[in-house]
Design a protein around this motif. Structure first.
Motif, short mmCIF file in Angstrom:
data_model
loop_
_atom_site.label_atom_id
_atom_site.label_comp_id
_atom_site.label_asym_id
_atom_site.label_seq_id
_atom_site.Cartn_x
_atom_site.Cartn_y
_atom_site.Cartn_z
N SER A 186 0.86 -1.44 -0.16
CA SER A 186 0.05 0.08 -0.08
C SER A 186 0.77 1.23 0.19
CB SER A 186 -0.88 0.15 1.11
OG SER A 186 -0.31 0.00 2.37
N VAL A 187 0.47 2.28 -0.56
CA VAL A 187 1.15 3.68 -0.57
C VAL A 187 0.26 4.69 0.24
CG1 VAL A 187 2.17 5.40 -2.19
CG2 VAL A 187 2.19 2.97 -2.90
N TRP A 188 1.00 5.72 0.92
CA TRP A 188 0.45 6.39 1.85
C TRP A 188 1.04 7.80 1.61
CZ3 TRP A 188 -3.51 4.87 5.40
CH2 TRP A 188 -3.65 3.63 5.50
N ASP A 189 0.11 8.92 1.93
CA ASP A 189 0.60 10.17 1.60
C ASP A 189 1.65 10.70 2.51
OD1 ASP A 189 -0.78 10.60 -0.82
OD2 ASP A 189 -2.75 11.44 0.49
N SER A 190 1.41 10.34 3.66
CA SER A 190 2.60 10.30 4.85
C SER A 190 2.63 9.27 5.82
CB SER A 190 2.03 11.60 5.36
OG SER A 190 0.87 11.46 6.15
N LEU A 191 3.59 9.40 6.43
CA LEU A 191 3.81 8.23 7.80
C LEU A 191 2.84 8.61 8.56
CD1 LEU A 191 5.70 6.25 8.75
CD2 LEU A 191 6.78 7.99 9.99
N GLU A 192 2.30 9.89 8.94
CA GLU A 192 1.10 9.91 9.83
C GLU A 192 0.03 9.38 9.53
OE1 GLU A 192 3.33 12.19 8.66
OE2 GLU A 192 4.42 12.71 10.67
N ALA A 193 -0.41 9.35 8.22
CA ALA A 193 -1.58 8.90 7.76
C ALA A 193 -1.44 7.35 7.97
CB ALA A 193 -1.90 9.17 6.44
N LEU A 194 -0.45 6.56 7.72
CA LEU A 194 -0.32 5.33 7.84
C LEU A 194 -0.41 4.85 9.42
CD1 LEU A 194 2.48 2.98 6.11
CD2 LEU A 194 2.20 3.05 8.73
N LEU A 195 0.24 5.63 10.06
CA LEU A 195 0.07 5.18 11.57
C LEU A 195 -1.24 5.62 12.10
CD1 LEU A 195 3.67 6.12 12.63
CD2 LEU A 195 2.79 3.87 12.47
N ALA A 196 -1.87 6.38 11.56
CA ALA A 196 -3.17 6.78 11.98
C ALA A 196 -4.25 5.64 12.03
CB ALA A 196 -3.76 7.86 11.45
N ILE A 197 -3.86 4.77 10.87
CA ILE A 197 -4.60 3.85 10.58
C ILE A 197 -3.95 2.49 11.39
CG2 ILE A 197 -5.53 1.97 8.98
CD1 ILE A 197 -6.86 4.87 8.87
#
Length: 92
Positions: free
Chosen positions: A47-58
């Motif tokens: 998966s590809v995320w816009d930011s590390l913060e977005a990934l870790l939020a999920i």
């Protein structure tokens, strides 16, 4: 711009009963801030995320997830708060 880096996503506990514990994914953070995550295990995916913060939020699971970066830094996600520090000798 942030430095390009790679690491491992480590789970202390499996909150959902899906990913398991220990190293469950490989992670790459690109210099533009985007992140690619490659899940390991029985059903691998990327998966590809816009930011590390977005990934870790999920995927942070309120502190159950830690990223061990290849430069020795550790990044923990606890209630969407991110803490970077140098790696201890053990990941247990």
């Amino acid at each position: 711009m942030i430095p390009h880096r790679i690491g491992e996503l480590f789970r202390h506990r499996d909150v959902t009963g899906t990913s398991g514990t220990g190293v469950v994914a490989q992670i790459t953070q690109f210099s533009n801030g985007m992140v690619a995550l490659c899940w390991l295990g029985e059903h691998p995916s990327v998966s590809v995320w816009d930011s590390l913060e977005a990934l870790l939020a999920i995927h942070g699971h309120d502190g159950a997830t830690v990223i061990y970066w290849d430069d020795g830094a550790i990044q923990e996600a606890a209630d969407h708060t991110f803490d970077i520090r140098k790696s201890p000798a053990s990941r247990s």
